[in-house]
Design an enzyme around this catalytic site. Structure first.
Site, PDB file in Angstrom:
ATOM      1  N   LYS A   1       0.827  -1.202   0.000  1.00 16.50           N
ATOM      2  CA  LYS A   1       0.000   0.000   0.000  1.00 16.50           C
ATOM      3  C   LYS A   1       0.865   1.256   0.000  1.00 16.50           C
ATOM      4  O   LYS A   1       0.651   2.177  -0.785  1.00 16.50           O
ATOM      5  CB  LYS A   1      -0.938   0.008   1.206  1.00 16.50           C
ATOM      6  CG  LYS A   1      -1.876   1.210   1.245  1.00 16.50           C
ATOM      7  CD  LYS A   1      -2.741   1.226   2.497  1.00 16.50           C
ATOM      8  CE  LYS A   1      -3.764   0.135   2.504  1.00 16.50           C
ATOM      9  NZ  LYS A   1      -4.729   0.264   3.632  1.00 16.50           N
TER      10      LYS A   1
ATOM     11  N   GLU B   1      10.120  -5.826   3.585  1.00 14.60           N
ATOM     12  CA  GLU B   1      10.303  -7.103   2.902  1.00 14.60           C
ATOM     13  C   GLU B   1       9.903  -7.007   1.431  1.00 14.60           C
ATOM     14  O   GLU B   1      10.632  -7.469   0.537  1.00 14.60           O
ATOM     15  CB  GLU B   1       9.472  -8.197   3.593  1.00 14.60           C
ATOM     16  CG  GLU B   1       9.885  -8.505   5.014  1.00 14.60           C
ATOM     17  CD  GLU B   1       9.146  -7.661   6.047  1.00 14.60           C
ATOM     18  OE1 GLU B   1       9.174  -8.025   7.230  1.00 14.60           O
ATOM     19  OE2 GLU B   1       8.542  -6.631   5.658  1.00 14.60           O
TER      20      GLU B   1
ATOM     21  N   GLY C   1      -5.117  -5.260   5.657  1.00 14.19           N
ATOM     22  CA  GLY C   1      -4.335  -6.174   4.834  1.00 14.19           C
ATOM     23  C   GLY C   1      -4.878  -7.595   4.824  1.00 14.19           C
ATOM     24  O   GLY C   1      -4.972  -8.241   3.776  1.00 14.19           O
ATOM     25  N   ARG C   2      -5.267  -8.097   5.998  1.00 18.37           N
ATOM     26  CA  ARG C   2      -5.731  -9.484   6.073  1.00 18.37           C
ATOM     27  C   ARG C   2      -7.151  -9.655   5.554  1.00 18.37           C
ATOM     28  O   ARG C   2      -7.660 -10.774   5.507  1.00 18.37           O
ATOM     29  CB  ARG C   2      -5.619  -9.993   7.515  1.00 18.37           C
ATOM     30  CG  ARG C   2      -6.355  -9.164   8.550  1.00 18.37           C
ATOM     31  CD  ARG C   2      -5.945  -9.606   9.956  1.00 18.37           C
ATOM     32  NE  ARG C   2      -6.504  -8.784  11.017  1.00 18.37           N
ATOM     33  CZ  ARG C   2      -5.993  -7.634  11.423  1.00 18.37           C
ATOM     34  NH1 ARG C   2      -4.915  -7.139  10.830  1.00 18.37           N
ATOM     35  NH2 ARG C   2      -6.532  -6.957  12.425  1.00 18.37           N
TER      36      ARG C   2
END
Length: 541
Positions: free
Chosen positions: A208, A214, A269-270
């Site tokens: 986002k 990562e 996110g999830r």
């Protein structure tokens, strides 16, 4: 008058008192006393049949749980979410993953703005792009067709897409290769790309903010890998697209912002696999099947929003989880899909459930005096039967199980599916009823062996049965668990939509990186263990 704490509510205390009786009652006795139990404690909606009769509950238990839900105003919480209220209290945001699958003509307001048209603008852009890649009209920098898709993300930007791809692989384009890179461990990227041709590879960088450590580390490595072969910075625009809201960083990376697919801060996110985060899913199964999946999500949303509590699938799953966790002392849930395509579903649920309910304070910031967030884990059947089922059957811990199965296989082969389904029903039966010492002895086992071969039983389980695993059914299953988590969080009065617990480690890691790369010890100001580990790593490297 102040609201009583959860454990002081009369509805909670009634359940506490009731549980003392249930703890002494075996499922064998419950089934013997209720001949129709296997029919009565079931419900069906949207093509999903739920048998919860093998839980350690009675009709009285369920009435008490429904009373608790009413006392905690779960219905009001549901209405607030669908209304677009800022129920993510610590981040002052609406929680509207349900808007991602709303029909085109629906109206859902956030700060007075209908967000549904924005959702469909992005979906239409995704559909157009996916069609071009799938039909070969989108070409790489050297004019070759894109045959490999590599999704780069982490957390919700990886777990949802990889789960959906594996779950719907039967419907995926077989002339394309799909890979997923999430771990900052370089091995993940190296193995995902080892056999790929850069001229035929498209990367989706999903972040986002376009600053996630990562994801951006892997994206920069992907960029270097691509340019090492293609030798032209202009190639980035043909081999990278972004799922992000940070146009400046996306452009700086070399991605054409026309190929940036956005989403919104009211999507956690999830909860984002059905947003533009699902671009890899759409590329795999096509826009039409992706919209079928969204239709499945929406169908379960509407069921959750409108169905009465006694026949509401997410409500029942959520309340049973509260019952097992808080009143029977079961601290984990095993999710056991008997379908190889759902092999990543337990991993996906780990984030959905534990990042949502792993909270130690209420929405008001007060410490809870009850257990929250059970631990979710699992593997597909029948593999798990030859792994951890021994602990579930004969161990000392109570582990409720969710068995997920389908009446029809996508790949019918002889007797395979009947054998698979026989194991579903047999495992649920064995967990519930066990095998008494007397039964084992009556079979002729010697006294010394009989205790080892007896099974206590009385282990609770749900059986979730549907006709087949289609895109629409996957949407329904994911939404079922999303809303079950919501119910649990509403009962526990916790914020299911923030995740501050993941931040501290990230901050410390950013501080440690330059220390690992330094050659001096003077900059080490951690505890003695961390300092020693850093020194040891330096010397071993």
């Amino acid at each position: 008058m102040s609201t009583p704490s959860l454990t002081q509510r009369p509805e909670w205390q009634a359940l506490q008192n009731h549980s003392q009786h249930i703890k002494q009652t075996h499922l064998r006795a419950l089934f013997a006393a209720e001949p129709q139990r296997g029919d009565d404690l079931t419900t069906e909606a949207e093509g999903i049949f739920l048998d919860y009769s093998k839980n350690r509950v009675t009709a009285e238990t369920m009435q008490l749980l429904w009373s608790l839900a009413a006392a905690c105003d779960v219905g009001g919480h549901v209405a607030a979410m669908f209304r677009g209220d800022a129920i993510n209290l610590t981040e002052k945001r609406a929680v509207l993953h349900t808007a991602l699958r709303a029909p085109r003509l629906a109206t859902i307001l956030v700060d007075g703005r209908n967000v549904v048209p924005d959702v469909h603008v992005v979906l239409d852009r995704m559909s157009e792009f996916a069609t071009r890649v799938r039909d070969g009209s989108w070409l790489g920098h050297t004019g070759k067709r894109i045959r490999n898709i590599v999704n780069i993300g982490i957390g919700g930007s990886d777990l949802g897409p990889v789960m959906a791809y594996e779950a719907l692989r039967h419907f995926a384009a077989r002339d394309m290769t799909f890979r997923f890179v999430s771990n900052i461990d370089g091995t993940d990227f190296a193995e995902a790309t080892r056999d790929l041709n850069p001229e035929e590879t498209l990367f989706i960088a999903a972040s986002k903010t376009f600053t996630t450590l990562e994801t951006m580390t892997n994206a920069r490595t992907a960029r270097a890998w691509c340019l090492a072969a293609l030798k032209d910075d202009a190639a980035v625009a043909k081999h990278f697209v972004a799922v992000s809201t940070n146009a400046a960083e996306v452009s700086k990376f070399g991605i054409d912002t026309a190929n940036m697919f956005g989403f919104w801060d009211w999507v956690g996110g999830r909860y984002s696999m059905d947003s533009s985060i699902g671009l890899s899913t759409m590329l795999a199964i096509g826009p039409d099947a992706f919209r079928e999946m969204l239709g499945g999500f929406h169908a379960m949303d509407e069921h959750f929003r409108t169905a009465p509590v006694e026949s509401n699938l997410p409500m029942l799953l959520g309340l049973l989880s509260v019952w097992n966790n808080n009143f029977l002392g079961a601290h984990t849930v095993a999710v056991l899909p008997y379908d190889q395509y759902l092999k990543r579903f337990p991993a996906y649920l780990q984030q959905l459930t534990m990042e949502s309910t792993g909270k130690h304070v209420t929405t008001a910031g007060a410490s809870v005096d009850y257990e929250t967030g059970p631990i979710y884990w699992g593997e597909p059947g029948t593999n798990g039967q030859h792994s951890f089922y021994q602990l579930i059957h004969q161990g000392t811990r109570l582990i409720p199980c969710d068995f997920i199965a389908f009446a029809r296989s996508q790949n019918p082969l002889g007797r395979h599916h009947d054998l698979l389904m026989a194991n579903v029903f047999a495992q649920a039966e064995a967990l519930a009823f066990g095998k008494t010492l007397a039964e084992v002895t009556a079979e002729g086992n010697p006294d010394w062996l009989a205790p080892h071969r007896s099974f206590e039983g009385n282990r609770p389980s749900n059986v979730i049965l549907a006709e087949s695993l289609t895109p629409a059914m996957l949407g329904k299953l994911v939404a079922l668990y999303e809303h079950s988590v919501f119910v649990q969080a509403a009962i526990w009065n916790i914020d299911a939509f923030d995740q501050w617990g993941v931040e501290l480690g990230k901050v410390l890691a950013q501080r440690i990186v330059p220390e690992l790369e330094s050659a001096t010890d003077s900059d080490l100001k951690h505890d003695s263990s961390t300092n020693a580990l850093i020194r040891r790593y330096r010397s071993m490297r």
